[in-house]
Design an enzyme around this catalytic site. Structure first.
Site, PDB file in Angstrom:
ATOM      1  N   CYS A   7      14.898  43.557  30.945  1.00  0.00           N
ATOM      2  CA  CYS A   7      13.577  43.177  30.398  1.00  0.00           C
ATOM      3  C   CYS A   7      13.756  42.432  29.076  1.00  0.00           C
ATOM      4  CB  CYS A   7      12.699  44.409  30.206  1.00  0.00           C
ATOM      5  SG  CYS A   7      11.996  45.069  31.738  1.00  0.00           S
ATOM      6  N   ASP A  30      26.131  36.401  35.297  1.00  0.00           N
ATOM      7  CA  ASP A  30      26.629  37.730  34.941  1.00  0.00           C
ATOM      8  C   ASP A  30      27.646  37.585  33.814  1.00  0.00           C
ATOM      9  OD1 ASP A  30      26.754  40.658  36.666  1.00  0.00           O
ATOM     10  OD2 ASP A  30      28.278  40.298  35.118  1.00  0.00           O
ATOM     11  N   HIS A  99      18.040  44.219  40.613  1.00  0.00           N
ATOM     12  CA  HIS A  99      18.663  42.900  40.528  1.00  0.00           C
ATOM     13  C   HIS A  99      19.507  42.648  41.761  1.00  0.00           C
ATOM     14  CE1 HIS A  99      21.257  45.867  38.515  1.00  0.00           C
ATOM     15  NE2 HIS A  99      22.296  45.161  38.956  1.00  0.00           N
TER      16      HIS A  99
HETATM   17  P1  AMP Z   1      24.944  46.804  38.435  1.00  0.00           P
HETATM   18  O1  AMP Z   1      26.250  47.485  38.117  1.00  0.00           O
HETATM   19  O2  AMP Z   1      24.754  46.505  39.891  1.00  0.00           O
HETATM   20  O3  AMP Z   1      23.776  47.550  37.832  1.00  0.00           O
HETATM   21  O4  AMP Z   1      25.030  45.381  37.764  1.00  0.00           O
HETATM   22  C1  AMP Z   1      24.782  45.163  36.397  1.00  0.00           C
HETATM   23  C2  AMP Z   1      25.419  43.860  36.057  1.00  0.00           C
HETATM   24  O5  AMP Z   1      24.899  43.432  34.818  1.00  0.00           O
HETATM   25  C3  AMP Z   1      26.945  43.912  35.896  1.00  0.00           C
HETATM   26  O6  AMP Z   1      27.550  43.039  36.839  1.00  0.00           O
HETATM   27  C4  AMP Z   1      27.165  43.487  34.444  1.00  0.00           C
HETATM   28  O7  AMP Z   1      28.325  42.699  34.275  1.00  0.00           O
HETATM   29  C5  AMP Z   1      25.900  42.703  34.174  1.00  0.00           C
HETATM   30  N1  AMP Z   1      25.530  42.608  32.766  1.00  0.00           N
HETATM   31  C6  AMP Z   1      25.464  43.627  31.864  1.00  0.00           C
HETATM   32  N2  AMP Z   1      25.032  43.168  30.666  1.00  0.00           N
HETATM   33  C7  AMP Z   1      24.805  41.839  30.826  1.00  0.00           C
HETATM   34  C8  AMP Z   1      24.344  40.795  29.961  1.00  0.00           C
HETATM   35  N3  AMP Z   1      24.018  41.021  28.676  1.00  0.00           N
HETATM   36  N4  AMP Z   1      24.258  39.540  30.453  1.00  0.00           N
HETATM   37  C9  AMP Z   1      24.579  39.285  31.749  1.00  0.00           C
HETATM   38  N5  AMP Z   1      25.007  40.233  32.623  1.00  0.00           N
HETATM   39  C10 AMP Z   1      25.129  41.483  32.159  1.00  0.00           C
END
Ligand code: AMP
Length: 113
Positions: A7, A30, A99
Site C-alpha cells: 500500500c 521485484d 500480489h
Molecule cells: P511473497 O513472498 O510472495 O509475499 O512476495 C513478496 C515479494 O515482495 C518478494 O519477492 C520480495 O522480494 C518483494 N519485495 C519486498 N519488498 C519489496 C520492495 N520494497 N520493492 C519491490 N519488491 C519487494
C-alpha cells in the site's frame, strides 16, 4: 492500510520501479528478482491474499490478469511466462497484500514446488 508495504509503494511513499499502472492495478519490479523479468502485479485495493477474494472484489484479480496481458506485450514476453501467487505461511507469502509474481526471461523449471 498505512502499515502495508505494498500500500505504501502504491501510494508512492516507498520508491519502486513501476512498469504499469491504471485505476485498479499497480505493477513494479521485484526488489530481489528470481528471474530475468520479475514483476509484482498488485491490486491497488488492499486485499490480504487470494483467500480474501469474494464476489465483491474478485474482479480486481481479473484486472491484474488484464495488466499481465499488457505486460506480455510491453516486456516482450511472447516466449512465455509464469504467474505465481503465494498465500499464507505455508504458501510462502511474506507480504500480506495480494500480489501476482510475473516471472519470465528464461526457460523456467517445470518443477513448481
Ligand atoms: P511473497 O513472498 O510472495 O509475499 O512476495 C513478496 C515479494 O515482495 C518478494 O519477492 C520480495 O522480494 C518483494 N519485495 C519486498 N519488498 C519489496 C520492495 N520494497 N520493492 C519491490 N519488491 C519487494
Amino acid at each position: 492500510m498505512t502499515d502495508c508495504l505494498f500500500c505504501r509503494i502504491i501510494a508512492g511513499e516507498i520508491p519502486s520501479q513501476c512498469v504499469y499502472e491504471d485505476e485498479h492495478v499497480f505493477a513494479f519490479r521485484d526488489i530481489a528478482p528470481q528471474a530475468p523479468v520479475h514483476i509484482l502485479v498488485v491490486p491497488k485495493e488492499h486485499i490480504t491474499s487470494s483467500a480474501d477474494l469474494d464476489e465483491s472484489n474478485s474482479h480486481l484479480a481479473g484486472k491484474c490478469f488484464e495488466a499481465i496481458a499488457k505486460l506480455v506485450v510491453s516486456e516482450d514476453l511472447t516466449r512465455g511466462y509464469r504467474v505465481v501467487t503465494n498465500s499464507g505461511p505455508d504458501g510462502g507469502q511474506t507480504v500480506l497484500h495480494l500480489h501476482f509474481h510475473l516471472l519470465a526471461g528464461k526457460g523456467l523449471s517445470e518443477q513448481l514446488a
